[in-house]
Design a protein around this motif. Structure first.
Motif, PDB file in Angstrom:
ATOM      1  N   ASN A  77       5.083  -8.907  10.425  1.00 28.84           N
ATOM      2  CA  ASN A  77       5.447  -7.769   9.587  1.00 28.84           C
ATOM      3  C   ASN A  77       5.670  -6.535  10.445  1.00 28.84           C
ATOM      4  N   SER A  79       7.089  -2.150  10.157  1.00 25.47           N
ATOM      5  CA  SER A  79       7.362  -0.994   9.306  1.00 25.47           C
ATOM      6  C   SER A  79       8.519  -0.213   9.883  1.00 25.47           C
ATOM      7  N   ASN A  87      13.888   7.967   3.832  1.00 28.90           N
ATOM      8  CA  ASN A  87      14.092   6.553   4.088  1.00 28.90           C
ATOM      9  C   ASN A  87      15.270   5.986   3.310  1.00 28.90           C
ATOM     10  N   ASN A  96      10.968  -6.163   5.929  1.00 26.96           N
ATOM     11  CA  ASN A  96       9.751  -5.865   6.699  1.00 26.96           C
ATOM     12  C   ASN A  96       9.133  -7.092   7.361  1.00 26.96           C
ATOM     13  N   GLN A  97       9.811  -8.247   7.325  1.00 31.24           N
ATOM     14  CA  GLN A  97       9.200  -9.443   7.896  1.00 31.24           C
ATOM     15  C   GLN A  97      10.182 -10.213   8.779  1.00 31.24           C
ATOM     16  N   LEU A 125      10.211   2.184  14.280  1.00 30.02           N
ATOM     17  CA  LEU A 125       9.886   0.796  13.953  1.00 30.02           C
ATOM     18  C   LEU A 125       8.580   0.425  14.644  1.00 30.02           C
ATOM     19  N   GLU A 128       3.461  -4.553  13.003  1.00 32.01           N
ATOM     20  CA  GLU A 128       2.162  -4.293  12.379  1.00 32.01           C
ATOM     21  C   GLU A 128       1.223  -5.491  12.467  1.00 32.01           C
TER      22      GLU A 128
END
Length: 477
Positions: A77, A79, A87, A96-97, A125, A128
């Protein structure tokens, strides 16, 4: 011998065993400051932790998993956050993955820009989490972890240009020809879809549509469809489409596209006059010329030369003549050229040749093809053999077109050229083209100026006899 690693952390190496798997951003930048897009690789480049972006094209940010193999699918993941809190001006895909499996050890975050941003905004970026706890996030060192990546958005310049300056149509109602408008730095569809980017000077009726913008932000393909029959062989039909400046977009380079249905004369391709002035086996083949021009306030013949090329066409082109079958029975690799046209261009690179000695006409011209593409006239002269089939003489036409020539990107001019004359074999194997060249631009020349030209297919020729006519002078762009 002991080896000392003074800049490494304790996690850099596990002596005697395989290196721990780790995940990090792997964004590489070429020497021209443009991204190296995966799957292209270059082991000499170092991954960057930030990039200054001045383009509105989609930016692709690779994320790499370093390990020998992946037994099970690994997900990670990330961000994506704007420094201004806005945004909505950009979109990331995937959201996000990231996914890694089998031999696919790189996944890519595509950042596309949906509207014009404010200066000094950035997109951050960050990796996470990762599904496999054995995989370390970031490089196995503390100095360059590459677990974050920052895209700095600075002021952008958007512009557009025609990649070519002429289209030829057959003149049949319903006929469609395609052309492109290139956007070297990308474009925002919302700014273009309802904008009037053209002005028109039409000699016949046609409709104009374009492809959906899609994800390609480098060009737009337009389709021009004839709405009337323009097949009179004795008439020349011409329409011009010119790019104009609009808010946030500047027209640069080739500004005018001429769509032409030329006079159609019966010609025998076996006469093949273009072969007298080209040699496809020699990328540095030159033709040589003289033009009547003012130097030091006196008219005289001034020499020039230019790399000269045939014009490649498809087998079904009306002027196509087979140059080579490449020694195979496969017709798909056959090479055809236009039997009646030649042009001038560079062999490689981004500079320009001196087509028609035009560089002598100006005192401060740019030799860059990006600013003065008009110095490379890729379709310049058209031959009409006497009686349609003579192999030694006939008439010649300077193909009418608009050339873009300038001193800088912000100071360019559209110069219309035209002209006509004759050609003939003046001694064994030596051909001379004798013609008048006309240049038109109100600001530079106050209208139309012209002078006489002689061109030869060999550097050894007799200097033309001086003329008793006036001649043009050099002008400042």
């Amino acid at each position: 011998m002991a080896v000392l690693c003074t800049s490494c952390s304790k996690d850099d190496y596990k002596l005697g065993s395989e290196i721990d798997p780790f995940l990090r951003f792997n964004f590489l930048v070429k020497s021209d400051n443009t991204p190296l897009e995966y799957p292209t690789v270059n082991g000499s480049l170092v991954p960057q932790s930030n990039y200054v972006n001045t383009s509105v094209k989609t930016l692709k940010v690779p994320v790499a998993l370093t390990t020998r193999n992946v037994k099970n699918t690994v997900t990670a993941n990330f961000s994506a956050v704007s420094s201004t809190g806005d945004n909505e001006s950009f979109t990331v895909n995937p959201v996000n993955q990231l996914t890694f499996q089998g031999t696919q050890l790189t996944d890519t975050i595509a950042v596309s820009f949906d509207k014009r941003w404010s200066a000094n905004q950035s997109i951050n970026l960050k990796l996470e989490t990762v599904s496999d706890p054995e995989i370390h996030i970031g490089n196995l060192n503390t100095q360059y972890p590459n677990d974050t990546f920052t895209i700095d958005l600075t002021s952008i310049t958007t512009n557009y240009t025609f990649p070519v300056n002429q289209l030829v149509v057959k003149g049949v109602v319903g006929e469609t020809v395609d052309f492109k408008v290139n956007f070297p730095n990308g474009f925002f569809p919302s700014e273009i879809e309802n904008a009037q980017i053209f002005k028109f000077q039409n000699g016949f009726e046609y409709s104009l549509t374009h492809d959906d913008f899609g994800d390609n932000r480098s060009s737009i393909t337009y389709h021009l469809t004839l709405l009337e029959d323009i097949q009179n062989d004795d008439a020349r039909y011409e329409s011009k489409i010119t790019l104009i400046n609009i808010p946030n977009y500047n027209a640069t380079g080739n500004l005018t596209l001429t769509v032409v249905k030329p006079i159609k004369s019966p010609r025998d391709i076996q006469a093949y006059p273009a072969s007298k002035f080209t040699d496809p086996t020699n990328a540095f083949y030159l033709t040589y010329g003289e033009h009547w021009f003012s130097v030091n306030n006196a008219c005289s013949w001034q020499t020039f030369n230019a790399l000269t090329f045939p014009i490649a066409v498809t087998k079904d082109h009306e002027n196509a003549i087979l140059y080579s079958d490449k020694g195979t029975a496969n017709p798909n690799d056959d090479v055809y050229y236009d039997a009646f046209k030649i042009g001038f261009n560079v062999a490689t690179g981004t500079n320009t040749v001196n087509s028609f000695g035009l560089k002598r006409w100006f005192s401060n011209e740019s030799n860059s093809a990006a600013i003065s593409p008009g110095f490379n006239i890729t379709s310049a002269l058209e031959f009409f053999p006497a009686n349609g089939n003579s192999k030694t003489q006939g008439t010649v036409l300077v193909i009418p077109q608009d050339l873009t020539i300038g001193s800088s990107a912000t100071n360019t001019y559209q110069i219309a050229i035209s002209g006509e004359g004759t050609y003939k074999e003046i001694s064994n194997g030596l051909y001379e083209i004798s013609f008048e060249l006309k240049l038109t631009n109100d600001k530079l020349f106050g209208g139309t100026v012209s002078t006489q030209y002689r061109m030869y297919n060999n550097r050894v020729y007799t200097k033309p006899t001086p003329l008793s006519i006036s001649c043009p002078k050099e002008v400042t762009l």
